[in-house]
Structures are given as C-alpha cells and as structure tokens.
Motif scaffolding. Structure first.
Motif, PDB file in Angstrom:
ATOM      1  N   VAL A 151     -17.346  25.381  16.591  1.00 27.29           N
ATOM      2  CA  VAL A 151     -16.851  26.574  15.888  1.00 27.29           C
ATOM      3  C   VAL A 151     -15.948  26.161  14.726  1.00 27.29           C
ATOM      4  CG1 VAL A 151     -15.483  28.687  16.116  1.00 27.29           C
ATOM      5  CG2 VAL A 151     -17.066  28.034  17.934  1.00 27.29           C
ATOM      6  N   GLN A 152     -15.133  25.135  14.945  1.00 23.98           N
ATOM      7  CA  GLN A 152     -14.283  24.625  13.862  1.00 23.98           C
ATOM      8  C   GLN A 152     -15.127  24.165  12.680  1.00 23.98           C
ATOM      9  OE1 GLN A 152     -12.310  20.960  14.795  1.00 23.98           O
ATOM     10  NE2 GLN A 152     -11.173  20.869  12.865  1.00 23.98           N
ATOM     11  N   GLU A 153     -16.195  23.430  12.968  1.00 26.54           N
ATOM     12  CA  GLU A 153     -17.058  22.918  11.900  1.00 26.54           C
ATOM     13  C   GLU A 153     -17.787  24.050  11.180  1.00 26.54           C
ATOM     14  OE1 GLU A 153     -20.684  19.656  11.374  1.00 26.54           O
ATOM     15  OE2 GLU A 153     -19.457  19.674  13.194  1.00 26.54           O
ATOM     16  N   LEU A 154     -18.247  25.028  11.935  1.00 26.88           N
ATOM     17  CA  LEU A 154     -18.947  26.157  11.333  1.00 26.88           C
ATOM     18  C   LEU A 154     -18.029  26.961  10.404  1.00 26.88           C
ATOM     19  CD1 LEU A 154     -20.984  27.398  14.429  1.00 26.88           C
ATOM     20  CD2 LEU A 154     -21.931  26.361  12.364  1.00 26.88           C
ATOM     21  N   LEU A 155     -16.782  27.128  10.824  1.00 26.49           N
ATOM     22  CA  LEU A 155     -15.835  27.905  10.029  1.00 26.49           C
ATOM     23  C   LEU A 155     -15.288  27.123   8.839  1.00 26.49           C
ATOM     24  CD1 LEU A 155     -13.806  29.635  12.895  1.00 26.49           C
ATOM     25  CD2 LEU A 155     -15.457  30.717  11.363  1.00 26.49           C
ATOM     26  N   GLY A 156     -15.419  25.798   8.873  1.00 26.35           N
ATOM     27  CA  GLY A 156     -14.891  24.984   7.786  1.00 26.35           C
ATOM     28  C   GLY A 156     -13.399  24.784   7.873  1.00 26.35           C
ATOM     29  N   HIS A 157     -12.839  24.800   9.092  1.00 28.98           N
ATOM     30  CA  HIS A 157     -11.409  24.565   9.281  1.00 28.98           C
ATOM     31  C   HIS A 157     -11.127  23.061   9.273  1.00 28.98           C
ATOM     32  CE1 HIS A 157     -10.790  28.662  11.514  1.00 28.98           C
ATOM     33  NE2 HIS A 157     -10.770  28.789  10.200  1.00 28.98           N
ATOM     34  N   SER A 158     -10.202  22.624   8.453  1.00 24.62           N
ATOM     35  CA  SER A 158      -9.845  21.205   8.448  1.00 24.62           C
ATOM     36  C   SER A 158      -8.971  20.851   9.647  1.00 24.62           C
ATOM     37  CB  SER A 158      -9.117  20.852   7.141  1.00 24.62           C
ATOM     38  OG  SER A 158      -7.964  21.662   6.983  1.00 24.62           O
ATOM     39  N   ASN A 159      -8.239  21.840  10.166  1.00 23.95           N
ATOM     40  CA  ASN A 159      -7.340  21.614  11.299  1.00 23.95           C
ATOM     41  C   ASN A 159      -7.809  22.451  12.477  1.00 23.95           C
ATOM     42  OD1 ASN A 159      -5.212  21.429  13.110  1.00 23.95           O
ATOM     43  ND2 ASN A 159      -3.637  21.558  11.535  1.00 23.95           N
ATOM     44  N   ILE A 160      -7.998  21.827  13.621  1.00 29.33           N
ATOM     45  CA  ILE A 160      -8.484  22.566  14.788  1.00 29.33           C
ATOM     46  C   ILE A 160      -7.463  23.582  15.267  1.00 29.33           C
ATOM     47  CG2 ILE A 160      -7.629  21.024  16.602  1.00 29.33           C
ATOM     48  CD1 ILE A 160     -10.439  21.449  17.942  1.00 29.33           C
ATOM     49  N   GLY A 161      -6.191  23.383  14.895  1.00 26.21           N
ATOM     50  CA  GLY A 161      -5.163  24.358  15.263  1.00 26.21           C
ATOM     51  C   GLY A 161      -5.451  25.733  14.704  1.00 26.21           C
ATOM     52  N   THR A 162      -6.089  25.770  13.525  1.00 25.55           N
ATOM     53  CA  THR A 162      -6.463  27.056  12.928  1.00 25.55           C
ATOM     54  C   THR A 162      -7.536  27.732  13.763  1.00 25.55           C
ATOM     55  OG1 THR A 162      -6.053  26.046  10.775  1.00 25.55           O
ATOM     56  CG2 THR A 162      -7.168  28.168  10.783  1.00 25.55           C
ATOM     57  N   THR A 163      -8.434  26.947  14.315  1.00 21.05           N
ATOM     58  CA  THR A 163      -9.530  27.501  15.126  1.00 21.05           C
ATOM     59  C   THR A 163      -9.033  27.953  16.492  1.00 21.05           C
ATOM     60  OG1 THR A 163     -10.854  25.753  14.083  1.00 21.05           O
ATOM     61  CG2 THR A 163     -11.945  27.063  15.749  1.00 21.05           C
ATOM     62  N   GLN A 164      -7.964  27.341  16.978  1.00 21.60           N
ATOM     63  CA  GLN A 164      -7.509  27.617  18.341  1.00 21.60           C
ATOM     64  C   GLN A 164      -7.029  29.046  18.538  1.00 21.60           C
ATOM     65  OE1 GLN A 164      -4.749  24.368  18.847  1.00 21.60           O
ATOM     66  NE2 GLN A 164      -6.219  23.185  20.059  1.00 21.60           N
ATOM     67  N   ILE A 165      -6.728  29.747  17.447  1.00 22.34           N
ATOM     68  CA  ILE A 165      -6.317  31.143  17.595  1.00 22.34           C
ATOM     69  C   ILE A 165      -7.421  31.964  18.252  1.00 22.34           C
ATOM     70  CG2 ILE A 165      -7.123  31.920  15.312  1.00 22.34           C
ATOM     71  CD1 ILE A 165      -4.517  33.601  15.196  1.00 22.34           C
ATOM     72  N   TYR A 166      -8.683  31.536  18.053  1.00 23.46           N
ATOM     73  CA  TYR A 166      -9.800  32.269  18.656  1.00 23.46           C
ATOM     74  C   TYR A 166      -9.897  32.018  20.154  1.00 23.46           C
ATOM     75  CZ  TYR A 166     -11.090  33.079  13.839  1.00 23.46           C
ATOM     76  OH  TYR A 166     -11.068  33.459  12.527  1.00 23.46           O
ATOM     77  N   THR A 167      -9.280  30.928  20.633  1.00 22.94           N
ATOM     78  CA  THR A 167      -9.259  30.715  22.081  1.00 22.94           C
ATOM     79  C   THR A 167      -8.358  31.751  22.742  1.00 22.94           C
ATOM     80  OG1 THR A 167      -7.408  29.141  21.992  1.00 22.94           O
ATOM     81  CG2 THR A 167      -9.632  28.245  21.787  1.00 22.94           C
ATOM     82  N   GLN A 168      -7.326  32.204  22.025  1.00 20.90           N
ATOM     83  CA  GLN A 168      -6.464  33.253  22.571  1.00 20.90           C
ATOM     84  C   GLN A 168      -7.234  34.565  22.688  1.00 20.90           C
ATOM     85  OE1 GLN A 168      -2.483  33.450  20.758  1.00 20.90           O
ATOM     86  NE2 GLN A 168      -2.905  31.490  19.782  1.00 20.90           N
ATOM     87  N   LEU A 169      -8.034  34.862  21.650  1.00 20.17           N
ATOM     88  CA  LEU A 169      -8.874  36.053  21.706  1.00 20.17           C
ATOM     89  C   LEU A 169      -9.872  35.954  22.845  1.00 20.17           C
ATOM     90  CD1 LEU A 169      -9.602  36.511  17.903  1.00 20.17           C
ATOM     91  CD2 LEU A 169      -8.178  37.991  19.307  1.00 20.17           C
ATOM     92  N   ASP A 170     -10.442  34.747  23.013  1.00 20.71           N
ATOM     93  CA  ASP A 170     -11.412  34.527  24.080  1.00 20.71           C
ATOM     94  C   ASP A 170     -10.747  34.707  25.440  1.00 20.71           C
ATOM     95  OD1 ASP A 170     -13.844  33.816  25.265  1.00 20.71           O
ATOM     96  OD2 ASP A 170     -13.242  31.719  25.412  1.00 20.71           O
ATOM     97  N   PHE A 171      -9.503  34.217  25.575  1.00 23.67           N
ATOM     98  CA  PHE A 171      -8.790  34.349  26.849  1.00 23.67           C
ATOM     99  C   PHE A 171      -8.492  35.824  27.137  1.00 23.67           C
ATOM    100  CE2 PHE A 171      -4.885  34.485  29.400  1.00 23.67           C
ATOM    101  CZ  PHE A 171      -5.319  33.772  30.517  1.00 23.67           C
ATOM    102  N   GLN A 172      -8.145  36.577  26.090  1.00 28.18           N
ATOM    103  CA  GLN A 172      -7.926  38.003  26.287  1.00 28.18           C
ATOM    104  C   GLN A 172      -9.196  38.687  26.797  1.00 28.18           C
ATOM    105  OE1 GLN A 172      -6.432  39.693  22.663  1.00 28.18           O
ATOM    106  NE2 GLN A 172      -4.341  39.013  23.016  1.00 28.18           N
ATOM    107  N   HIS A 173     -10.341  38.276  26.242  1.00 25.94           N
ATOM    108  CA  HIS A 173     -11.624  38.830  26.688  1.00 25.94           C
ATOM    109  C   HIS A 173     -11.861  38.480  28.157  1.00 25.94           C
ATOM    110  CE1 HIS A 173     -15.907  39.753  26.804  1.00 25.94           C
ATOM    111  NE2 HIS A 173     -16.125  38.532  27.247  1.00 25.94           N
ATOM    112  N   LEU A 174     -11.623  37.213  28.514  1.00 25.11           N
ATOM    113  CA  LEU A 174     -11.819  36.792  29.898  1.00 25.11           C
ATOM    114  C   LEU A 174     -10.882  37.553  30.842  1.00 25.11           C
ATOM    115  CD1 LEU A 174     -12.128  32.912  29.439  1.00 25.11           C
ATOM    116  CD2 LEU A 174     -13.966  34.526  29.928  1.00 25.11           C
ATOM    117  N   THR A 175      -9.650  37.782  30.373  1.00 26.61           N
ATOM    118  CA  THR A 175      -8.678  38.504  31.197  1.00 26.61           C
ATOM    119  C   THR A 175      -9.126  39.940  31.440  1.00 26.61           C
ATOM    120  OG1 THR A 175      -6.890  37.149  30.275  1.00 26.61           O
ATOM    121  CG2 THR A 175      -6.259  39.182  31.377  1.00 26.61           C
ATOM    122  N   ARG A 176      -9.655  40.582  30.400  1.00 25.10           N
ATOM    123  CA  ARG A 176     -10.139  41.958  30.568  1.00 25.10           C
ATOM    124  C   ARG A 176     -11.299  42.013  31.556  1.00 25.10           C
ATOM    125  NH1 ARG A 176      -9.228  42.235  24.928  1.00 25.10           N
ATOM    126  NH2 ARG A 176     -11.424  41.776  24.517  1.00 25.10           N
TER     127      ARG A 176
END
Length: 304
Positions: free
Chosen positions: A260-285
C-alpha cells in the motif's frame, strides 16, 4: 508587568502595521496572542519582557495545552512571540530570546475520511448522461482504482497509459518520483469509453475540458461535487477521499502495508500507517457487532 511592557507591545504593533504592512486580521491575531501571554505574566508576577525566561514560556504552553488548546494554535502563538522577541532584540529592549528552543506540543493527527464499499458503489455505479460525465466517471474510477493524488491525475497524458497491460505511469509524483501503478478492469473500461468520445485536441492530456485544454485540479473538484449532488450522495466527497478509500480498502483486504505504501507513493511508511488506524477501527466495529461477549449488556428492569 510594568508600563514599559505595554509600550514595547504598542511599538511592536505599530511596527507590524506600518513597516511590515500586515493585514488587520493578522495584526488582530498577534495582538490577541501577546496580550493573553501578558495577562498570564501578570498573574505569575513576571515584571517585564526581559524577565521572561524559557522555563516561563514552557510553563505557559503547558498551561495552554492543559486548557484544551490544540498544538496548531499554540504553534501560532509561539510564532507571534518569536516575531515579537526579534523586534525586542533589534530595538535592544531585551538581551536574550527565551522562545528560541520552544516547540509546540504535537497535535494528534486527524484520521482521513473515507467512503465504505457501498458508498463507493453508489458513487461509481451511476450512469453518465453526457460526454463530460463519461470523462468524469473515468476520472473517479481511476482515482479509486489506482489511489492517485489529484495533482497526479490531472498531469496524466494518454501516453502514460498501458491499457492492454493494465497499468499507468505516474511521471509527476510527490517529490518528483515516478511510479508504475495497476489499473482495475472497471477503470480500464471507463477510460476506453472516454477515449472514444474525447474531443480532438493537440493536448496530450488524458483528461481535457470541452475546449480541449488539460483539466485543472479545481475543475475536477467541482465536477466531483456536482456528480455527488446529482446522485444524492449524503456526504461531501473530495478527490483525496477516493485515494483514502483506496488505501483503506486495500489494507483491509491485503494487510500488506508495504505494498500500500508503494502504491500510494509514500516515501515514509509512517505516512501510510495512519491507514492501519482506520483499519483497526473497522476491525473494532466488526468485532463489537459480531462477538457475543463484546456487546454491552442490556440492563434488566427489576421485576415488581
């Protein structure tokens, strides 16, 4: 604080207004921020701007933060104070700058808004009624199919597409980085429909307006807004929301953050990690709705 402190402030505001020619709005913000600090100094019995120490400013920022003020607001207040102390140093009213090493507390990152799969379907399954809407649907499909930034989409040329192979080339990515992205079959079909009716024009741009010129970013935003109104979408949707939705849905399905980081073109994986929080919220729901022991117990009414 002594009257000298008031005089210094007044001189600074006159300097901002006369020499710096700041707008009335900016001047008002500087005045409000510095007068608030001055009131705090009076409460702490700090007698003048020369007496203000780095530890005092740290205590003030902590006080503001504890009071619920966000990091960005405190950052703005510190910027006003830095400007003020540069003025004081230049006028030799003080001999040290206590603001130099102060940093505002970081604000919590806001999670990006996304659309769920059903909302995406409502957005992309509608039928176009004109040539421009055929183009618009191709743009929106491509946003969601490949996770493009708005700036990347408008800079695409026809020569950047490899529809037979199912890929596109981004030549103007953030930071000047190129990358190659896959295109989904639905997006390919939408692009082919657009190319069949695209106006004849010398422009190499993939997406052009009615006069044949490359479409600008603001035009894309307005067309998406119009499309949402027409199709009764309940929420304001902007182009970047389609990119966010792409990233979130990819991560939910694959759990592969590096891809996902490569697809989005993020140089820093920290920028991509914000989507893991969204994913965790989905899993929690999903967990809260599905697990029999996760739901809150219903209070039983006493039997009379």
């Amino acid at each position: 604080m002594h009257s000298d402190a008031d005089s210094a402030l007044q001189g600074f505001f006159e300097y901002l207004s006369g020499e710096k020619r700041l707008s009335a709005h900016t001047l008002s913000a500087y005045r409000r921020d510095l007068q608030r600090l001055q009131a705090y100094c009076r409460q702490q019995q700090i007698n003048g701007w020369q007496a203000l120490q780095t530890s005092d400013i740290r205590a003030y920022t902590a006080f503001r933060h504890k009071d619920g003020v966000g990091g960005k607001t405190i950052q703005r207040e510190l910027a006003a104070l830095r400007s003020f102390y540069r003025y004081l140093l230049k006028r030799q009213i003080v001999s040290n700058d206590p603001v130099q090493d102060i940093r505002a507390p970081k604000s919590a990152k806001k999670l990006p808004k996304t659309l769920d799969v059903d909302q995406i379907a409502g957005l992309l399954d509608a039928n176009p009624d004109s040539i421009l809407e055929i183009r618009d649907l191709a743009m929106f499909e491509l946003f969601y199919s490949s996770g493009l930034r708005l700036s990347e989409l408008v800079m695409l040329d026809i020569g950047d597409l490899g529809l037979a192979e199912g890929f596109l080339r981004v030549r103007f990515g953030k930071g000047g980085k190129d990358r190659q992205l896959p295109i989904g079959s639905v997006a390919i079909a939408a692009i082919r429909k657009w190319l069949a009716v695209r106006p004849e024009t010398p422009s190499p741009a993939l997406f052009v307006g009615a006069r044949g010129a490359r479409l600008g970013q603001r035009s894309v935003q307005l067309r998406l807004e119009k499309w949402c109104i027409k199709n009764n979408l309940p929420e304001h949707v902007h182009p970047h929301m389609l990119r966010h939705s792409f990233a979130t849905h990819m991560l939910e399905s694959s759990q592969d953050i590096r891809t996902v980081q490569e697809l989005l073109g993020h140089s820093n994986i920290g920028t991509t990690q914000i989507y893991t929080q969204l994913d965790f919220q989905h899993l929690t729901r999903v967990y809260d709705n599905a697990h029999p022991r996760a739901k809150k117990p219903v209070e039983k009414k006493p039997v009379d």
